[in-house]
Scaffold this motif. Structure first.
Motif, PDB file in Angstrom:
ATOM      1  N   ASP A 116     -22.695 -20.967 -13.583  1.00 38.27           N
ATOM      2  CA  ASP A 116     -23.654 -21.989 -13.167  1.00 38.27           C
ATOM      3  C   ASP A 116     -24.350 -21.587 -11.875  1.00 38.27           C
ATOM      4  O   ASP A 116     -25.535 -21.881 -11.682  1.00 38.27           O
ATOM      5  N   ARG A 141     -11.716 -26.802  -8.537  1.00 40.66           N
ATOM      6  CA  ARG A 141     -11.892 -27.061  -9.956  1.00 40.66           C
ATOM      7  C   ARG A 141     -13.337 -27.452 -10.234  1.00 40.66           C
ATOM      8  O   ARG A 141     -13.948 -28.229  -9.504  1.00 40.66           O
ATOM      9  N   GLY A 142     -13.884 -26.924 -11.330  1.00 43.17           N
ATOM     10  CA  GLY A 142     -15.230 -27.300 -11.726  1.00 43.17           C
ATOM     11  C   GLY A 142     -15.249 -28.683 -12.354  1.00 43.17           C
ATOM     12  O   GLY A 142     -14.232 -29.181 -12.842  1.00 43.17           O
ATOM     13  N   ASP A 169     -16.451 -29.489 -15.067  1.00 44.95           N
ATOM     14  CA  ASP A 169     -16.178 -29.410 -16.505  1.00 44.95           C
ATOM     15  C   ASP A 169     -14.723 -29.760 -16.802  1.00 44.95           C
ATOM     16  O   ASP A 169     -14.415 -30.441 -17.782  1.00 44.95           O
ATOM     17  N   SER A 170     -13.823 -29.321 -15.937  1.00 45.63           N
ATOM     18  CA  SER A 170     -12.390 -29.582 -16.160  1.00 45.63           C
ATOM     19  C   SER A 170     -12.011 -31.019 -15.856  1.00 45.63           C
ATOM     20  O   SER A 170     -10.908 -31.469 -16.185  1.00 45.63           O
ATOM     21  N   GLU A 212     -19.328 -23.610 -12.353  1.00 46.50           N
ATOM     22  CA  GLU A 212     -18.570 -22.363 -12.407  1.00 46.50           C
ATOM     23  C   GLU A 212     -19.458 -21.212 -11.930  1.00 46.50           C
ATOM     24  O   GLU A 212     -20.651 -21.405 -11.681  1.00 46.50           O
TER      25      GLU A 212
END
Length: 432
Positions: free
Chosen positions: A237, A424-425, A427-428, A234
């Motif tokens: 990051d 999309r990162g 994490d998702s 993100e």
């Protein structure tokens, strides 16, 4: 027939180097060294049993290691059961230096003919041989089933840990998750690195959190974590990466990772580094070109290339090898005209939206990554392949050292997967 073996050995070596090269793409490997290698192997196969007895079997125990692989592949391409038994013995019990070559021959052979024969062998051999067999099964993307160790201990060899963790990408999820969680806590950096990679592909939150903790850490695990944050992080990051780029101890790893972020802010930082630090200017320029599509040949001081420097193919092969993934590849030799790159960027920067992500100057998309995997430098392909594996949750794991025809079939499957092209990162994408 000796000429066939000599030529096959030459192209075997060249193909391995090409897979870690800046100069060659997957298409060029297919049309060049791989096509010639397979043609000479076919010539050896046509020679039948007399050639196998007179030439191929002695080559397996000869002094020229480069002949071992193509000789083994030719024996596998023929259909002699006795040769297969001999090669299995060579893979699991043979001289240490020749085992990797026989393993590569199995990896390039037809999975459908040998998978059922290899699987039962895993439980019957020692740890070193187990690692070899599991690496072959991984290259075939075959489920190891009950052959995969459920638990490993601190005393088990790192090579077995690594092989088991790679093979876990193709087995049942509970078994794979258990191995990854063990691997993330391992004392050896090489084991933690493979555990991180497998965990990201499986979508384990523990692996993603471990990446954030290890950004900028020394070693392969730190390099992989830095690349993962660049590819799937993100905005926060990215700020972490830019801060890490100021730490001289790990500067090169972070500069390299910035190229795979595709972000304009990373391109700006890389231009700044080129202007201020000549020692890393070529590395920064290569990373910048990955984002922007800049043709570096127009911005190099070509008259100052080091004539004694190894070719980039040899240098890349020394760092990473064709059969393993390293997470930073040395740039080709040469120095960059930083002022020229800066002038180019001043004109081009408006084409790059701050919120976007770019690959060679075009917006990030599955098609752009597929093009890079097909037409881009071969040495960068493991990084792009990892991103696709994570974004598809393991549904597409491009085997970057497999026969090119198999890789191209895999990439054709990318269209059918309808991969989300939004930014999309990672994490998702973590699901467990």
């Amino acid at each position: 027939m000796q000429e066939h073996l000599d030529e096959a050995a030459f192209h075997w070596r060249q193909r391995e180097r090409a897979l870690a090269s800046w100069e060659e793409s997957l298409e060029e490997v297919a049309e060049g060294d791989e096509a010639r290698l397979l043609a000479h192997v076919e010539g050896l196969v046509i020679g039948g049993a007399p050639v196998a007895k007179r030439l191929l079997l002695p080559a397996l125990e000869g002094e020229d290691l480069w002949q071992v692989g193509p000789a083994a592949l030719a024996l596998l391409e023929s259909e002699g059961a006795a040769s297969l038994v001999l090669l299995l013995r060579g893979l699991t019990e043979g001289p240490e230096e020749s085992r990797p070559e026989i393993r590569r021959a199995f990896e390039l052979a037809d999975r459908s003919r040998f998978e059922a024969l290899l699987l039962p062998q895993v439980a019957r051999v020692g740890p070193e041989a187990q690692a070899m067999l599991l690496e072959v099964l991984t290259a075939w993307q075959a489920d190891p089933g009950t052959a995969l160790p459920r638990t490993l201990g601190a005393d088990d060899a790192p090579a077995l840990w690594e092989a088991a963790l790679r093979s876990a990408r193709f087995t049942t999820r509970p078994v794979a998750e258990g191995l990854v969680r063990q691997g993330l806590a391992h004392a050896e950096d090489c084991v933690r690195c493979v555990a991180l990679e497998t965990g990201l592909i499986l979508g384990l939150h523990e692996s993603w959190h471990a990446c954030r903790r290890q950004v900028g850490a020394p070693g392969e695990a730190g390099r992989l974590a830095t690349l993962a944050l660049a590819s799937g992080g993100e905005p926060a990051d990215m700020r972490l990466l830019l801060e890490a780029a100021e730490a001289s101890r790990l500067r090169e790893d972070v500069l390299w990772a910035l190229g795979f972020s595709g972000r304009r802010v990373a391109a700006e930082a890389l231009v700044d580094v080129m202007q201020r630090e000549e020692a890393v200017s070529r590395l920064a320029a290569e990373a910048f070109a990955i984002i922007t599509g800049l043709d570096l040949t127009e911005h190099l001081l070509t008259d100052e290339l080091d004539d004694e420097a190894p070719s980039s193919a040899e240098e890349g092969a020394g760092e990473m090898g064709a059969a393993t993934g390293a997470w930073r590849v040395p740039p080709p030799p040469g120095r960059v005209r930083a002022a020229s790159v800066c002038a180019w960027w001043q004109k081009a920067r408006t084409r790059f939206d701050e919120r976007g992500r770019f690959v060679r100057g075009v917006p990030w998309s599955p098609a752009a990554v597929s093009a890079e995997l097909t037409h881009g430098p071969a040495c960068l392909r493991p990084v792009w392949a990892l991103e696709l594996a994570v974004r598809t949750r393991g549904a597409l794991q491009v085997a970057t050292t497999a026969r090119v025809a198999f890789q191209l079939r895999q990439l054709q499957g990318l269209v059918a997967l309808r991969l989300d092209s939004t930014l999309r990162g990672f994490d998702s994408l973590m699901t467990a």
